[in-house]
Design an enzyme around this catalytic site. Structure first.
Site, PDB file in Angstrom:
ATOM      1  N   LYS A   1       0.852  -1.189   0.000  1.00 19.01           N
ATOM      2  CA  LYS A   1       0.000   0.000   0.000  1.00 19.01           C
ATOM      3  C   LYS A   1       0.883   1.231   0.000  1.00 19.01           C
ATOM      4  O   LYS A   1       1.821   1.319   0.784  1.00 19.01           O
ATOM      5  CB  LYS A   1      -0.876   0.006   1.269  1.00 19.01           C
ATOM      6  CG  LYS A   1      -1.824   1.181   1.334  1.00 19.01           C
ATOM      7  CD  LYS A   1      -3.092   0.935   0.566  1.00 19.01           C
ATOM      8  CE  LYS A   1      -3.882   2.193   0.270  1.00 19.01           C
ATOM      9  NZ  LYS A   1      -3.416   2.932  -0.962  1.00 19.01           N
TER      10      LYS A   1
ATOM     11  N   GLN B   1       7.199   3.764   3.856  1.00 16.32           N
ATOM     12  CA  GLN B   1       5.796   3.343   3.907  1.00 16.32           C
ATOM     13  C   GLN B   1       5.599   2.070   4.741  1.00 16.32           C
ATOM     14  O   GLN B   1       4.565   1.898   5.379  1.00 16.32           O
ATOM     15  CB  GLN B   1       5.297   3.126   2.473  1.00 16.32           C
ATOM     16  CG  GLN B   1       3.800   3.295   2.284  1.00 16.32           C
ATOM     17  CD  GLN B   1       3.366   4.746   2.155  1.00 16.32           C
ATOM     18  OE1 GLN B   1       4.011   5.538   1.489  1.00 16.32           O
ATOM     19  NE2 GLN B   1       2.280   5.105   2.805  1.00 16.32           N
TER      20      GLN B   1
ATOM     21  N   LYS C   1       5.360   1.671  -3.105  1.00 12.03           N
ATOM     22  CA  LYS C   1       5.282   3.017  -3.695  1.00 12.03           C
ATOM     23  C   LYS C   1       5.554   2.902  -5.181  1.00 12.03           C
ATOM     24  O   LYS C   1       6.237   1.971  -5.627  1.00 12.03           O
ATOM     25  CB  LYS C   1       6.343   3.928  -3.066  1.00 12.03           C
ATOM     26  CG  LYS C   1       6.055   5.396  -3.211  1.00 12.03           C
ATOM     27  CD  LYS C   1       5.160   5.884  -2.082  1.00 12.03           C
ATOM     28  CE  LYS C   1       4.747   7.329  -2.240  1.00 12.03           C
ATOM     29  NZ  LYS C   1       4.104   7.832  -1.017  1.00 12.03           N
TER      30      LYS C   1
ATOM     31  N   ASP D   1       0.078  10.821  -4.527  1.00 16.79           N
ATOM     32  CA  ASP D   1       1.231  11.438  -3.857  1.00 16.79           C
ATOM     33  C   ASP D   1       1.493  12.714  -4.670  1.00 16.79           C
ATOM     34  O   ASP D   1       0.580  13.195  -5.368  1.00 16.79           O
ATOM     35  CB  ASP D   1       2.436  10.486  -3.826  1.00 16.79           C
ATOM     36  CG  ASP D   1       3.544  10.948  -2.877  1.00 16.79           C
ATOM     37  OD1 ASP D   1       3.430  10.698  -1.664  1.00 16.79           O
ATOM     38  OD2 ASP D   1       4.530  11.578  -3.324  1.00 16.79           O
TER      39      ASP D   1
ATOM     40  N   THR E   1      -4.493  13.604   5.161  1.00 13.93           N
ATOM     41  CA  THR E   1      -3.071  13.746   5.501  1.00 13.93           C
ATOM     42  C   THR E   1      -2.826  15.054   6.250  1.00 13.93           C
ATOM     43  O   THR E   1      -2.148  15.084   7.288  1.00 13.93           O
ATOM     44  CB  THR E   1      -2.201  13.677   4.236  1.00 13.93           C
ATOM     45  OG1 THR E   1      -2.602  12.534   3.470  1.00 13.93           O
ATOM     46  CG2 THR E   1      -0.735  13.539   4.598  1.00 13.93           C
TER      47      THR E   1
HETATM   48  P1  NDP Z   1       0.880  17.824  -4.298  1.00 16.21           P
HETATM   49  O1  NDP Z   1       1.349  17.437  -5.625  1.00 16.21           O
HETATM   50  O2  NDP Z   1      -0.556  18.053  -4.049  1.00 16.21           O
HETATM   51  O3  NDP Z   1       1.643  19.128  -3.792  1.00 16.21           O
HETATM   52  C1  NDP Z   1       3.013  19.145  -3.679  1.00 16.21           C
HETATM   53  C2  NDP Z   1       3.451  20.503  -3.167  1.00 16.21           C
HETATM   54  O4  NDP Z   1       4.834  20.450  -2.840  1.00 16.21           O
HETATM   55  C3  NDP Z   1       3.310  21.582  -4.230  1.00 16.21           C
HETATM   56  O5  NDP Z   1       3.083  22.808  -3.597  1.00 16.21           O
HETATM   57  C4  NDP Z   1       4.673  21.543  -4.898  1.00 16.21           C
HETATM   58  O6  NDP Z   1       5.037  22.742  -5.539  1.00 16.21           O
HETATM   59  C5  NDP Z   1       5.567  21.303  -3.705  1.00 16.21           C
HETATM   60  N1  NDP Z   1       6.775  20.624  -4.193  1.00 16.21           N
HETATM   61  C6  NDP Z   1       6.860  19.448  -4.847  1.00 16.21           C
HETATM   62  N2  NDP Z   1       8.119  19.160  -5.188  1.00 16.21           N
HETATM   63  C7  NDP Z   1       8.835  20.192  -4.739  1.00 16.21           C
HETATM   64  C8  NDP Z   1      10.218  20.484  -4.785  1.00 16.21           C
HETATM   65  N3  NDP Z   1      11.095  19.644  -5.368  1.00 16.21           N
HETATM   66  N4  NDP Z   1      10.627  21.650  -4.187  1.00 16.21           N
HETATM   67  C9  NDP Z   1       9.748  22.491  -3.600  1.00 16.21           C
HETATM   68  N5  NDP Z   1       8.419  22.255  -3.535  1.00 16.21           N
HETATM   69  C10 NDP Z   1       7.983  21.130  -4.096  1.00 16.21           C
HETATM   70  O7  NDP Z   1       1.438  16.697  -3.296  1.00 16.21           O
HETATM   71  P2  NDP Z   1       0.979  16.331  -1.822  1.00 16.21           P
HETATM   72  O8  NDP Z   1       0.508  17.528  -1.106  1.00 16.21           O
HETATM   73  O9  NDP Z   1       0.105  15.145  -1.919  1.00 16.21           O
HETATM   74  O10 NDP Z   1       2.368  15.828  -1.195  1.00 16.21           O
HETATM   75  C11 NDP Z   1       3.229  16.674  -0.446  1.00 16.21           C
HETATM   76  C12 NDP Z   1       4.125  15.820   0.429  1.00 16.21           C
HETATM   77  O11 NDP Z   1       3.330  15.042   1.325  1.00 16.21           O
HETATM   78  C13 NDP Z   1       5.010  14.805  -0.309  1.00 16.21           C
HETATM   79  O12 NDP Z   1       6.222  14.657   0.401  1.00 16.21           O
HETATM   80  C14 NDP Z   1       4.214  13.510  -0.202  1.00 16.21           C
HETATM   81  O13 NDP Z   1       5.039  12.380  -0.319  1.00 16.21           O
HETATM   82  C15 NDP Z   1       3.659  13.659   1.213  1.00 16.21           C
HETATM   83  N6  NDP Z   1       2.485  12.858   1.529  1.00 16.21           N
HETATM   84  C16 NDP Z   1       1.342  12.932   0.806  1.00 16.21           C
HETATM   85  C17 NDP Z   1       0.237  12.193   1.166  1.00 16.21           C
HETATM   86  C18 NDP Z   1      -1.058  12.299   0.454  1.00 16.21           C
HETATM   87  O14 NDP Z   1      -2.028  11.691   0.916  1.00 16.21           O
HETATM   88  N7  NDP Z   1      -1.172  13.059  -0.619  1.00 16.21           N
HETATM   89  C19 NDP Z   1       0.284  11.274   2.315  1.00 16.21           C
HETATM   90  C20 NDP Z   1       1.517  11.324   3.061  1.00 16.21           C
HETATM   91  C21 NDP Z   1       2.559  12.077   2.646  1.00 16.21           C
HETATM   92  P3  NDP Z   1       5.106  22.768  -7.153  1.00 16.21           P
HETATM   93  O15 NDP Z   1       3.688  22.894  -7.594  1.00 16.21           O
HETATM   94  O16 NDP Z   1       5.939  23.966  -7.464  1.00 16.21           O
HETATM   95  O17 NDP Z   1       5.754  21.498  -7.590  1.00 16.21           O
HETATM   96  O1  2IT Z   2       3.075   8.908   1.474  1.00 22.03           O
HETATM   97  C1  2IT Z   2       1.927   8.462   1.663  1.00 22.03           C
HETATM   98  O2  2IT Z   2       1.608   7.898   2.712  1.00 22.03           O
HETATM   99  C2  2IT Z   2       0.919   8.652   0.607  1.00 22.03           C
HETATM  100  N1  2IT Z   2       1.227   9.248  -0.412  1.00 22.03           N
HETATM  101  C3  2IT Z   2      -0.454   8.071   0.755  1.00 22.03           C
HETATM  102  C4  2IT Z   2      -0.462   6.601   0.464  1.00 22.03           C
HETATM  103  C5  2IT Z   2      -1.810   5.958   0.411  1.00 22.03           C
HETATM  104  O3  2IT Z   2      -1.828   4.763   0.046  1.00 22.03           O
HETATM  105  O4  2IT Z   2      -2.818   6.566   0.737  1.00 22.03           O
END
Ligand code: NDP
Ligand code: 2IT
Length: 445
Positions: free
Chosen positions: A90, A111, A126, A166, A209
């Site tokens: 997952k 994860q 992943k 993600d 999240t």
């Molecule tokens: P999104 O794609 O919705 O948003 C990502 C955000 O982070 C954007 O604002 C993006 O800016 C910025 N970003 C991405 N790459 C970079 C970089 N190299 N440098 C600076 N800013 C960056 O992703 P999420 O919000 O879903 O994910 C954000 C984080 O949370 C990640 O680390 C992800 O692994 C983690 N995460 C997400 C989960 C989920 O359920 N979605 C669960 C657990 C963890 P820009 O638009 O400029 O790229």
């Molecule tokens: O980093 C993470 O935990 C996620 N991007 C969510 C994974 C999931 O299966 O909901």
């Protein structure tokens, strides 16, 4: 480092050239679990560490697709099925130009322990691609997602491996991939999570999240006899995680003053206007710099690293890995920051983590504080199996309880193994023990 643990680390280094993020993630977990390995010889005798650092399976494939002008492109797709000791693989899918096998291995490895901490039956995996959805039309994204799933569908199933979103993968992408899976496999089941509400998605998964990160942070604050009420909060990123962290922190009485993307950050002294951010990012898919055009109280600064210079009580890094370095951590502490909870995966560098631990501020590593996303994915899977949909309140209440439990099991493990208050060690140990014991039960596989 203990001789056995150090030998395992050397082995990983030899076999993971060009994968610094993976090495960084492994190093941290191995350091944390060393006292467990020393206390219980059974893990070393069964070579648990050697096995847990090696993915069970890695799938790499070609993803050909055509843009709107008919030009053909090829991206690389991958899925790392890391560990299935306690449940089907997952974990999310990341679409970002920086993605390579090392990125996906680091995320898949994290994860394993994160999913274990949720208390639900989920193994670690992943996937993703170096495809960049930015600037692509909906049709281009659809064609890419269909091509990606045409291969991936051979390797996943509701009881085998369940991907989700993600970075770069949200509701739109999940929808296109679900459609293609259903079409090829002629099966309608919960093979992906983060689905739309019309076809099996769970209420509160979108928020989970960000909400979960704030719930966990709130537990740390309670331990210190304080709360979000009246606090100034800095949140990096402006994607799915950041947006709902803003919402929950604001609901709990805090003022969130900044957000960022990879180009720069905004500072709004009056507090972030969430509705405006949602329109700009979720609907119009614009840059965060557009915010200041519509909001007079806000200023935009080019370059995202400066966000940590803003004075705050609480920092929630919600963008990406290694976005907060040692120097930024020192600035936060010097400016009076009392709590850091990671919404992103591994956003603090090892040097930054050391600064937080030394300063004894409340610090929650991503695998504890961002586990609410995957936990709610687990709840989506339960609802899909039951063919039922729970209310928002029911899912949110379960998510909240899971975050409370994660905090308390990490805190307890940290105490049990001699580093009270160190939730890095606590989360790694609590996550590890469950998976390692399940692996022992299964014999040598
Ligand atoms: P999104 O794609 O919705 O948003 C990502 C955000 O982070 C954007 O604002 C993006 O800016 C910025 N970003 C991405 N790459 C970079 C970089 N190299 N440098 C600076 N800013 C960056 O992703 P999420 O919000 O879903 O994910 C954000 C984080 O949370 C990640 O680390 C992800 O692994 C983690 N995460 C997400 C989960 C989920 O359920 N979605 C669960 C657990 C963890 P820009 O638009 O400029 O790229
Ligand atoms: O980093 C993470 O935990 C996620 N991007 C969510 C994974 C999931 O299966 O909901």
């Amino acid at each position: 480092m203990n001789a056995y643990v150090s030998e395992v680390m050397q082995g990983v280094k030899r076999r993971s050239e060009g994968e610094p993020l993976f090495l960084q993630a492994v190093q941290e977990v191995l350091e944390s679990v060393t006292p467990v390995i020393e206390k219980h010889k059974k893990y070393q005798e069964a070579s648990i560490l050697e096995r847990i650092v090696e993915p069970e399976r890695q799938i790499i494939f070609r993803v050909p697709w055509q843009d709107d002008k008919g030009k053909m492109h090829v991206n690389r797709g991958m899925r790392v099925q890391f560990n299935s000791a306690i449940g089907p693989y997952k974990g999310g899918l990341r679409f970002h130009p920086s993605v390579n096998l090392g990125t996906i291995k680091f995320l898949g490895f994290e994860q394993i322990f994160k999913n274990s901490l949720t208390g639900l039956m989920m193994g670690g995996g992943k996937g993703g691609s170096d495809f960049d959805p930015k600037g692509k039309s909906d049709s281009e994204v659809m064609r890419f997602c269909q091509s990606f799933m045409t291969e991936l569908c051979k390797h996943i199933d509701a009881d085998t491996d369940v991907p989700a979103g993600d970075i770069g993968v949200g509701g739109r992408e999940i929808g296109y991939m679900f459609g293609q899976y259903k079409r090829i496999r002629n099966t309608f089941h919960g093979v992906l999570t983060g689905k739309g509400l019309l076809y099996g998605g769970s209420l509160a998964r979108t928020e989970a999240t960000g909400y979960g990160t704030v719930y966990l942070c709130d537990e740390m604050l309670k331990d210190r006899k304080t709360s979000f009420e009246g606090k100034t909060v800095v949140i990096s990123g402006s994607g799915n995680v950041a947006i709902y962290a803003v919402e929950k922190a604001t609901q709990l009485g805090a003022k969130v003053v900044s957000l960022s993307d990879s180009n720069g950050y905004i500072y709004d002294k009056d507090g972030i206007d969430l509705k405006l951010v949602q329109r700009l990012k979720e609907i119009e898919r614009k840059r965060i710099s557009e915010y200041v055009k519509e909001r007079k109280s806000a200023v935009y600064t080019e370059g995202c690293a400066g966000i940590w210079n803003i004075k705050c009580d609480i920092a929630l890094p919600c963008a990406t890995q290694n976005e907060l370095d040692g120097k930024a951590a020192e600035t936060l502490v010097k400016n009076g920051c009392i709590a850091v909870a990671e919404g992103a995966n591994m956003p603090s560098t090892p040097e930054a983590v050391e600064v937080f631990i030394k300063a004894k501020i409340a610090y929650a590593p991503g695998k504890a504080s961002n586990a609410g996303g995957v936990a709610t994915s687990g709840l989506e899977m339960s609802q899909n199996s039951q063919r039922l949909a729970w209310t928002f309140e029911e899912v949110d209440q379960k998510l909240h309880q899971i975050m409370i439990n994660i905090h308390s099991s990490a805190k307890q493990a940290a105490e049990e193994y001699g580093t009270p208050g160190n939730l890095v060690n606590g989360a790694n140990i609590a996550g590890f023990v469950k998976v390692a014991d399940a692996m022992l039960s299964h014999g040598l596989i």
